[in-house]
Scaffold this motif. Sequence first.
Motif, short mmCIF file in Angstrom:
data_model
loop_
_atom_site.label_atom_id
_atom_site.label_comp_id
_atom_site.label_asym_id
_atom_site.label_seq_id
_atom_site.Cartn_x
_atom_site.Cartn_y
_atom_site.Cartn_z
N LEU A 1 1.98 -6.23 -16.43
CA LEU A 1 2.39 -5.33 -17.51
C LEU A 1 2.56 -3.89 -17.03
O LEU A 1 3.44 -3.18 -17.48
CB LEU A 1 1.39 -5.40 -18.67
N VAL A 2 1.71 -3.48 -16.09
CA VAL A 2 1.84 -2.13 -15.52
C VAL A 2 3.14 -2.06 -14.72
O VAL A 2 3.90 -1.10 -14.84
CB VAL A 2 0.63 -1.78 -14.64
N LEU A 3 3.40 -3.10 -13.92
CA LEU A 3 4.64 -3.14 -13.16
C LEU A 3 5.85 -3.08 -14.08
O LEU A 3 6.79 -2.33 -13.84
CB LEU A 3 4.68 -4.39 -12.28
N GLU A 4 5.82 -3.87 -15.14
CA GLU A 4 6.93 -3.86 -16.09
C GLU A 4 7.12 -2.48 -16.74
O GLU A 4 8.24 -2.04 -16.93
CB GLU A 4 6.74 -4.92 -17.16
N PHE B 1 6.82 9.22 -12.54
CA PHE B 1 7.64 8.91 -13.70
C PHE B 1 6.97 9.24 -15.02
O PHE B 1 7.52 8.98 -16.07
CB PHE B 1 8.08 7.44 -13.67
N ILE B 2 5.81 9.81 -14.97
CA ILE B 2 5.15 10.29 -16.18
C ILE B 2 5.20 11.81 -16.09
O ILE B 2 4.49 12.42 -15.32
CB ILE B 2 3.71 9.77 -16.30
N LYS B 3 6.10 12.38 -16.86
CA LYS B 3 6.37 13.80 -16.74
C LYS B 3 6.26 14.46 -18.11
O LYS B 3 6.85 14.01 -19.07
CB LYS B 3 7.78 13.99 -16.18
N LYS B 4 5.50 15.53 -18.18
CA LYS B 4 5.37 16.27 -19.42
C LYS B 4 6.66 17.04 -19.67
O LYS B 4 7.17 17.74 -18.81
CB LYS B 4 4.20 17.23 -19.35
N LEU B 5 7.19 16.88 -20.86
CA LEU B 5 8.41 17.57 -21.23
C LEU B 5 8.09 18.67 -22.24
O LEU B 5 7.11 18.61 -22.95
CB LEU B 5 9.41 16.59 -21.86
N GLU B 6 8.91 19.65 -22.29
CA GLU B 6 8.75 20.75 -23.23
C GLU B 6 9.52 20.44 -24.51
O GLU B 6 10.43 21.15 -24.90
CB GLU B 6 9.21 22.06 -22.61
N THR B 7 9.17 19.35 -25.16
CA THR B 7 9.83 18.91 -26.39
C THR B 7 8.76 18.44 -27.38
O THR B 7 7.59 18.30 -27.00
CB THR B 7 10.80 17.75 -26.14
N LYS C 1 0.85 -1.18 0.00
CA LYS C 1 0.00 0.00 0.00
C LYS C 1 0.89 1.24 0.00
O LYS C 1 1.94 1.25 0.62
CB LYS C 1 -0.87 0.00 1.26
N SER C 2 0.45 2.24 -0.68
CA SER C 2 1.23 3.46 -0.78
C SER C 2 1.38 4.14 0.57
O SER C 2 0.43 4.25 1.33
CB SER C 2 0.52 4.42 -1.75
N ASN D 1 9.18 -1.39 -4.50
CA ASN D 1 8.07 -0.86 -3.69
C ASN D 1 7.95 0.65 -3.86
O ASN D 1 6.85 1.18 -3.96
CB ASN D 1 8.24 -1.23 -2.22
N TRP D 2 9.07 1.35 -3.90
CA TRP D 2 9.04 2.80 -4.10
C TRP D 2 8.46 3.12 -5.48
O TRP D 2 7.66 4.04 -5.62
CB TRP D 2 10.44 3.40 -3.96
N ILE D 3 8.87 2.37 -6.49
CA ILE D 3 8.37 2.59 -7.85
C ILE D 3 6.85 2.47 -7.89
O ILE D 3 6.16 3.31 -8.45
CB ILE D 3 9.02 1.61 -8.86
N VAL D 4 6.35 1.42 -7.26
CA VAL D 4 4.91 1.17 -7.28
C VAL D 4 4.15 2.24 -6.50
O VAL D 4 3.12 2.73 -6.96
CB VAL D 4 4.59 -0.23 -6.72
#
Length: 135
Positions: free
Chosen positions: A38-41, A124-130, A7-8, A115-118
């Motif tokens: 698949l989400v974990l991967e 880890f989904i970050k909008k970039l200015e590109t 759990k988070s 565990n930290w990743i989950v």
Amino acid sequence: VSAHLTKSAVCTRATCIFKFQALNVGKNAAKSIGIHLLVLEALVSFTYAAIRSDRFENILTPFPEFLDEKGEIASHPTTCRDIVKLRMLADELKEIRKAVTGALKLSPKTNALVNWIVTSNTSFIKKLETPIEFM
């Protein structure tokens, strides 16, 4: 690592992280929170790419924060920011499917990293200015 992960944790103080990871405070709900392989991967792949990138300072935000098997801080954004050690742990992440199926046992630090990743996956989904919108 199991198909049902932890759990988070909402508190980022060292004592909260210690209670959560070392004393299992709040882990009773782990069985109710599952994550698809698949989400974990995908999350692990994003993290691996961020850790291995030459631009990790810009991409790996927030920096991983977790404890080692002794309950001591193994990685922290300000007090223990060792990208070399983190990259060594990341090499073990490539075998996450084997770890989930039980064919491979991850080291305690790598398991803590997973565990930290989950528990912090949206970081880890970050909008970039590109021209490529998301990384």
